[in-house]
Design an enzyme around this catalytic site. Structure first.
Site, PDB file in Angstrom:
ATOM      1  N   ASP A 204      -0.887  -4.215  -2.807  1.00  0.00           N
ATOM      2  CA  ASP A 204       0.220  -3.477  -3.288  1.00  0.00           C
ATOM      3  C   ASP A 204       0.484  -3.427  -4.651  1.00  0.00           C
ATOM      4  OD1 ASP A 204       1.847  -1.261  -3.608  1.00  0.00           O
ATOM      5  OD2 ASP A 204       3.552  -2.334  -2.865  1.00  0.00           O
TER       6      ASP A 204
ATOM      7  N   ASP B 125       0.499   3.301  -7.513  1.00  0.00           N
ATOM      8  CA  ASP B 125       1.017   2.371  -6.594  1.00  0.00           C
ATOM      9  C   ASP B 125       0.230   2.684  -5.276  1.00  0.00           C
ATOM     10  OD1 ASP B 125       2.692   0.949  -4.814  1.00  0.00           O
ATOM     11  OD2 ASP B 125       3.996   2.764  -4.403  1.00  0.00           O
TER      12      ASP B 125
ATOM     13  N   SER C 132       1.796   3.613  -1.676  1.00  0.00           N
ATOM     14  CA  SER C 132       2.348   4.842  -1.045  1.00  0.00           C
ATOM     15  C   SER C 132       1.390   5.824  -1.523  1.00  0.00           C
ATOM     16  CB  SER C 132       3.804   5.208  -1.779  1.00  0.00           C
ATOM     17  OG  SER C 132       3.618   5.045  -3.307  1.00  0.00           O
TER      18      SER C 132
ATOM     19  N   TYR D 217      12.468   4.076  -0.382  1.00  0.00           N
ATOM     20  CA  TYR D 217      11.938   2.805  -0.968  1.00  0.00           C
ATOM     21  C   TYR D 217      12.857   1.795  -0.588  1.00  0.00           C
ATOM     22  CZ  TYR D 217       8.884   5.885  -3.405  1.00  0.00           C
ATOM     23  OH  TYR D 217       8.106   7.047  -3.784  1.00  0.00           O
TER      24      TYR D 217
ATOM     25  N   TRP E 154       5.020  11.994  -7.022  1.00  0.00           N
ATOM     26  CA  TRP E 154       6.249  12.637  -7.626  1.00  0.00           C
ATOM     27  C   TRP E 154       6.822  12.397  -8.874  1.00  0.00           C
ATOM     28  CZ3 TRP E 154      10.812  10.087  -9.027  1.00  0.00           C
ATOM     29  CH2 TRP E 154      10.835   8.683  -8.479  1.00  0.00           C
TER      30      TRP E 154
ATOM     31  N   ASN F 137       2.217   9.416  -2.152  1.00  0.00           N
ATOM     32  CA  ASN F 137       2.768  10.801  -2.729  1.00  0.00           C
ATOM     33  C   ASN F 137       2.790  10.541  -4.227  1.00  0.00           C
ATOM     34  OD1 ASN F 137       4.060  10.930   0.101  1.00  0.00           O
ATOM     35  ND2 ASN F 137       3.663  13.129  -0.630  1.00  0.00           N
TER      36      ASN F 137
ATOM     37  N   THR G 254       4.088  -3.416  -5.908  1.00  0.00           N
ATOM     38  CA  THR G 254       5.136  -4.668  -5.660  1.00  0.00           C
ATOM     39  C   THR G 254       4.693  -5.629  -6.809  1.00  0.00           C
ATOM     40  OG1 THR G 254       5.468  -4.142  -3.258  1.00  0.00           O
ATOM     41  CG2 THR G 254       5.721  -6.428  -4.306  1.00  0.00           C
TER      42      THR G 254
END
Length: 388
Positions: free
Chosen positions: A277, A91, A94, A134, A98, A96, A280
């Site tokens: 992005d 992505d 963003s 989000y 996780w 991070n 998206t």
């Protein structure tokens, strides 16, 4: 000079760039529709349409531009020693990394791979807890560090989040387990080191650049490629058109003009911004111009999106974006989504302007399937070229 650049890039790709094959899962939107929960979910999130665009406060970091209802391009990574495998959404909206924790009790975690910290000899707990919001809900994560592997890339002591709570809808329906962010460090929750920072600091990239290719006819087995450390001229036509990053937060560039068919709209006469992005799926546009574009495209608003006549797609105009003085048209076959004979525009609204007040667009997979995209970290620029 451009020819020399292509030769050098090819050599870099051969010597150390890493290809990650992306798979294309079924749209979360289609899964939720089949389960009979999409309508209620969409009605619910419309109660507060601008919530996802509010600024960050304290330990809450908001990623306003991920549309998980359609994002379904994902690839494989591993974390820990011995490696534990996960499918993640790569992505650029963003920063991070996780994955679900074995301690996560949310229904959304039940059908996904979960990280078992006690099974990794190299895991170091961090202890800090954060909430990442989000557009489709908030994820609560606890930080830790461990070895990250992406094929031949190995990053030791990489900080990442372990989700302890995830919203059931839509994450339960996602094919991916977690998210690996590729945006700027300034967007990272808690100021943690991003995966890209780790790759650069530990000399794991052939060059400080990465690129995406999304297939126009994706399958579950092959949806495209992420290339870490290079670009592949064999996946695009002509030269890359480069646009400088205007704000080192998201991969945000200046949109110089926007046209519908042969008519330049003038919407960007005072400047527009576009965020590139990969997290998206849809193309999003400023709310102020929605009515005009729906009229121009002959679309009608429904509970499932902006519907158009499937039989008239070939007669609809192209949508053209101008970056670096070069026109990048998007054909109607690219921006109209046909789901079993029900056709809707691959467009939604960006509710707020960019931080500098200019109209904001988001270029998601609807656009990126047509244009190979390179993200140059050394020169802070984004390159576009027509995909093969």
């Amino acid at each position: 000079m451009k020819g020399l650049l292509v030769v050098l890039v090819c050599l870099q790709l051969a010597q150390g760039a890493v290809r990650i094959s992306l798979r294309k899962g079924e749209s979360i939107r289609d899964k939720m529709r089949a389960a009979g929960v999409l309508g209620d979910y969409l009605r619910h999130i419309k109660f507060d349409p601008v919530k996802k665009y509010q600024p960050s406060k304290g330990s809450v970091v908001r990623e306003p531009i991920t549309n998980h209802l359609d994002s379904s391009y994902f690839g494989e990574i591993s974390i820990g020693e011995p490696p534990q495998k996960f499918s993640v959404l790569f992505d650029t909206g963003s920063s991070n990394l996780w994955v679900p924790s074995v301690d996560c009790k949310s229904p959304a975690c039940f059908n996904h791979a979960k990280f078992k910290a006690n099974d990794s000899a190299t895991f170091t707990p961090g202890g800090q807890s954060y909430t990442v919001s989000y557009g489709s809900g908030a994820v609560t994560i606890v930080l830790g560090s461990d070895t990250l592997r992406i094929q031949s890339i190995t990053v030791t002591n990489q900080e990442f989040g372990l989700s302890e709570d995830e919203p059931t809808q839509p994450f339960y329906f996602a094919d991916f387990d977690g998210i690996l962010g590729l945006a700027y460090p300034s967007l990272a929750v808690g100021g943690t080191a991003t995966p890209l920072e780790g790759m650069l600091e530990q000399n794991q990239l052939a060059e400080p650049i990465f690129s995406f290719y999304f297939s126009r006819q994706p399958t579950y087995e092959y949806g495209g490629e992420l290339i870490l450390g290079g670009i592949d001229p064999g996946l695009f036509q002509g030269d890359l058109v480069w646009a400088p990053v205007t704000q080192e937060f998201y991969w945000q560039v200046a949109l110089e003009q926007f046209a519908i068919g042969q008519s330049v709209t003038g919407w960007c006469s005072q400047g527009c911004q576009a965020i590139v992005d990969t997290g998206t799926f849809l193309l999003t546009m400023p709310q102020d111009y929605l009515e005009s574009i729906l009229e121009a495209l002959g679309a009608q608003e429904t509970s499932y999106g902006y519907a158009v006549d499937c039989n008239g797609i070939q007669d609809m105009p192209a949508l053209t974006f101008v970056f670096g003085g070069v026109q990048l048209p998007l054909s109607p076959s690219a921006y109209v989504l046909n789901s079993n004979g029900y056709c809707t525009l691959g467009i939604e609204v960006t509710y707020l302007p960019s931080p500098d007040g200019q109209p904001l667009w988001i270029l998601g997979n609807v656009f990126l399937k047509e244009y190979y995209t390179a993200f140059d970290m050394a020169n802070n620029r984004v390159g576009f070229a027509l995909s093969v």
